[in-house]
Design a protein around this motif. Sequence first.
Motif, PDB file in Angstrom:
ATOM      1  N   ALA A 164      70.022 -27.254  23.363  1.00 52.22           N
ATOM      2  CA  ALA A 164      71.294 -26.807  23.941  1.00 52.22           C
ATOM      3  C   ALA A 164      72.429 -26.723  22.914  1.00 52.22           C
ATOM      4  O   ALA A 164      73.164 -25.733  22.888  1.00 52.22           O
ATOM      5  CB  ALA A 164      71.700 -27.696  25.117  1.00 52.22           C
ATOM      6  N   GLU A 165      72.607 -27.739  22.087  1.00 45.09           N
ATOM      7  CA  GLU A 165      73.731 -27.720  21.133  1.00 45.09           C
ATOM      8  C   GLU A 165      73.605 -26.557  20.138  1.00 45.09           C
ATOM      9  O   GLU A 165      74.576 -25.843  19.884  1.00 45.09           O
ATOM     10  CB  GLU A 165      73.833 -29.049  20.385  1.00 45.09           C
ATOM     11  CG  GLU A 165      74.347 -30.194  21.237  1.00 45.09           C
ATOM     12  CD  GLU A 165      75.792 -30.029  21.704  1.00 45.09           C
ATOM     13  OE1 GLU A 165      76.601 -29.372  21.013  1.00 45.09           O
ATOM     14  OE2 GLU A 165      76.114 -30.585  22.777  1.00 45.09           O
ATOM     15  N   ALA A 166      72.416 -26.363  19.578  1.00 45.97           N
ATOM     16  CA  ALA A 166      72.216 -25.275  18.608  1.00 45.97           C
ATOM     17  C   ALA A 166      72.328 -23.909  19.277  1.00 45.97           C
ATOM     18  O   ALA A 166      72.888 -22.969  18.706  1.00 45.97           O
ATOM     19  CB  ALA A 166      70.862 -25.431  17.916  1.00 45.97           C
ATOM     20  N   MET A 167      71.828 -23.812  20.498  1.00 46.39           N
ATOM     21  CA  MET A 167      71.927 -22.543  21.223  1.00 46.39           C
ATOM     22  C   MET A 167      73.371 -22.260  21.604  1.00 46.39           C
ATOM     23  O   MET A 167      73.829 -21.115  21.527  1.00 46.39           O
ATOM     24  CB  MET A 167      71.021 -22.572  22.454  1.00 46.39           C
ATOM     25  CG  MET A 167      70.840 -21.225  23.111  1.00 46.39           C
ATOM     26  SD  MET A 167      69.399 -21.306  24.195  1.00 46.39           S
ATOM     27  CE  MET A 167      69.883 -20.131  25.440  1.00 46.39           C
ATOM     28  N   PHE A 168      74.099 -23.296  21.987  1.00 48.97           N
ATOM     29  CA  PHE A 168      75.522 -23.131  22.290  1.00 48.97           C
ATOM     30  C   PHE A 168      76.282 -22.667  21.054  1.00 48.97           C
ATOM     31  O   PHE A 168      77.147 -21.786  21.143  1.00 48.97           O
ATOM     32  CB  PHE A 168      76.112 -24.435  22.824  1.00 48.97           C
ATOM     33  CG  PHE A 168      77.598 -24.379  23.011  1.00 48.97           C
ATOM     34  CD1 PHE A 168      78.161 -23.612  24.030  1.00 48.97           C
ATOM     35  CD2 PHE A 168      78.447 -25.070  22.164  1.00 48.97           C
ATOM     36  CE1 PHE A 168      79.541 -23.542  24.196  1.00 48.97           C
ATOM     37  CE2 PHE A 168      79.830 -25.010  22.321  1.00 48.97           C
ATOM     38  CZ  PHE A 168      80.379 -24.241  23.341  1.00 48.97           C
ATOM     39  N   ALA A 169      75.975 -23.227  19.898  1.00 48.97           N
ATOM     40  CA  ALA A 169      76.636 -22.806  18.650  1.00 48.97           C
ATOM     41  C   ALA A 169      76.415 -21.312  18.411  1.00 48.97           C
ATOM     42  O   ALA A 169      77.332 -20.595  17.996  1.00 48.97           O
ATOM     43  CB  ALA A 169      76.126 -23.628  17.468  1.00 48.97           C
ATOM     44  N   MET A 170      75.216 -20.821  18.699  1.00 47.08           N
ATOM     45  CA  MET A 170      74.920 -19.398  18.548  1.00 47.08           C
ATOM     46  C   MET A 170      75.685 -18.577  19.588  1.00 47.08           C
ATOM     47  O   MET A 170      76.357 -17.600  19.252  1.00 47.08           O
ATOM     48  CB  MET A 170      73.413 -19.169  18.709  1.00 47.08           C
ATOM     49  CG  MET A 170      73.012 -17.703  18.715  1.00 47.08           C
ATOM     50  SD  MET A 170      71.235 -17.455  18.980  1.00 47.08           S
ATOM     51  CE  MET A 170      71.043 -17.919  20.707  1.00 47.08           C
ATOM     52  N   ASP A 171      75.571 -18.966  20.853  1.00 46.34           N
ATOM     53  CA  ASP A 171      76.122 -18.156  21.938  1.00 46.34           C
ATOM     54  C   ASP A 171      77.634 -18.269  22.110  1.00 46.34           C
ATOM     55  O   ASP A 171      78.215 -17.499  22.863  1.00 46.34           O
ATOM     56  CB  ASP A 171      75.416 -18.483  23.251  1.00 46.34           C
ATOM     57  CG  ASP A 171      74.102 -17.734  23.385  1.00 46.34           C
ATOM     58  OD1 ASP A 171      73.956 -16.664  22.762  1.00 46.34           O
ATOM     59  OD2 ASP A 171      73.232 -18.209  24.120  1.00 46.34           O
ATOM     60  N   SER A 172      78.263 -19.199  21.433  1.00 48.96           N
ATOM     61  CA  SER A 172      79.729 -19.275  21.492  1.00 48.96           C
ATOM     62  C   SER A 172      80.372 -18.430  20.390  1.00 48.96           C
ATOM     63  O   SER A 172      81.590 -18.280  20.360  1.00 48.96           O
ATOM     64  CB  SER A 172      80.192 -20.730  21.396  1.00 48.96           C
ATOM     65  OG  SER A 172      79.803 -21.298  20.157  1.00 48.96           O
ATOM     66  N   ASN A 173      79.572 -17.853  19.511  1.00 51.30           N
ATOM     67  CA  ASN A 173      80.071 -17.025  18.412  1.00 51.30           C
ATOM     68  C   ASN A 173      80.332 -15.597  18.914  1.00 51.30           C
ATOM     69  O   ASN A 173      79.405 -14.904  19.332  1.00 51.30           O
ATOM     70  CB  ASN A 173      79.027 -17.008  17.289  1.00 51.30           C
ATOM     71  CG  ASN A 173      79.433 -16.155  16.105  1.00 51.30           C
ATOM     72  OD1 ASN A 173      80.390 -15.393  16.149  1.00 51.30           O
ATOM     73  ND2 ASN A 173      78.682 -16.275  15.031  1.00 51.30           N
ATOM     74  N   PRO A 174      81.583 -15.122  18.856  1.00 50.67           N
ATOM     75  CA  PRO A 174      81.892 -13.760  19.316  1.00 50.67           C
ATOM     76  C   PRO A 174      81.101 -12.674  18.568  1.00 50.67           C
ATOM     77  O   PRO A 174      80.782 -11.643  19.154  1.00 50.67           O
ATOM     78  CB  PRO A 174      83.399 -13.615  19.042  1.00 50.67           C
ATOM     79  CG  PRO A 174      83.916 -15.014  18.994  1.00 50.67           C
ATOM     80  CD  PRO A 174      82.790 -15.851  18.449  1.00 50.67           C
ATOM     81  N   GLU A 175      80.762 -12.909  17.308  1.00 51.20           N
ATOM     82  CA  GLU A 175      79.986 -11.911  16.552  1.00 51.20           C
ATOM     83  C   GLU A 175      78.591 -11.733  17.148  1.00 51.20           C
ATOM     84  O   GLU A 175      78.047 -10.633  17.150  1.00 51.20           O
ATOM     85  CB  GLU A 175      79.874 -12.298  15.076  1.00 51.20           C
ATOM     86  CG  GLU A 175      81.096 -11.952  14.266  1.00 51.20           C
ATOM     87  CD  GLU A 175      81.444 -10.453  14.300  1.00 51.20           C
ATOM     88  OE1 GLU A 175      80.586  -9.622  13.953  1.00 51.20           O
ATOM     89  OE2 GLU A 175      82.587 -10.130  14.682  1.00 51.20           O
ATOM     90  N   VAL A 176      78.009 -12.805  17.641  1.00 50.25           N
ATOM     91  CA  VAL A 176      76.685 -12.728  18.268  1.00 50.25           C
ATOM     92  C   VAL A 176      76.762 -11.882  19.539  1.00 50.25           C
ATOM     93  O   VAL A 176      75.813 -11.194  19.895  1.00 50.25           O
ATOM     94  CB  VAL A 176      76.140 -14.147  18.557  1.00 50.25           C
ATOM     95  CG1 VAL A 176      74.880 -14.109  19.409  1.00 50.25           C
ATOM     96  CG2 VAL A 176      75.871 -14.888  17.247  1.00 50.25           C
ATOM     97  N   HIS A 177      77.902 -11.901  20.199  1.00 48.22           N
ATOM     98  CA  HIS A 177      78.072 -11.164  21.458  1.00 48.22           C
ATOM     99  C   HIS A 177      78.696  -9.784  21.283  1.00 48.22           C
ATOM    100  O   HIS A 177      78.943  -9.094  22.266  1.00 48.22           O
ATOM    101  CB  HIS A 177      78.896 -12.004  22.446  1.00 48.22           C
ATOM    102  CG  HIS A 177      78.089 -13.079  23.062  1.00 48.22           C
ATOM    103  ND1 HIS A 177      77.480 -12.957  24.278  1.00 48.22           N
ATOM    104  CD2 HIS A 177      77.736 -14.301  22.598  1.00 48.22           C
ATOM    105  CE1 HIS A 177      76.801 -14.047  24.546  1.00 48.22           C
ATOM    106  NE2 HIS A 177      76.944 -14.886  23.546  1.00 48.22           N
TER     107      HIS A 177
END
Length: 177
Positions: free
Chosen positions: A20-33
């Motif tokens: 969860a923590e590592a996935m949250f770090a990815m999915d909270s990044n606006p560039e990823v979205h």
Amino acid sequence: MNLILETDRLLLRPLELSDAEAMFAMDSNPEVHKYLWQQPTQKVEETIKTIENVRSQYERNSIGRFATILKETGEFIGWTGIKYIDDHVENGNINFYDYGYRLNEKFWGKGYATEASVVWLDYGFNQMNIDKMNAYTHSENGASNHILQKVGMNFMEEYLDKDGVLWKWWLMENPND
């Protein structure tokens, strides 16, 4: 689900709550979205719900997105995998296999998405005996569109989603048929 796939550099395993923590770090990044729905994750609790949803897909469909781990360091770099789309209509389709991936920005451009894609497509066609695999990408996401083409998927058409965003629809038929 106890399936584990490997490539030279990657370990592909079912998502776990410990991701969860590592996935949250990815999915909270606006560039990823940028080429998704422009809605970065705001709270780790959202990520936990996503992981629980994916884990229910494993039970329901015997497949779903998997944690993608860098063997060398043990780092969670994102998720990759096959999902059975039975919960919404996409480009007029429902009940189809979709290939997808999402990587943390610091792991872009290193060939990981391509490496995982080759293994997943092989698994889908040779172990699951899927007749055809679809994928969809934002029309302006040049990197993802290039990867899908490189691994043998065929661009079929562009379509507008319900919000008027232009997407590309991809297809690969089982080469064994």
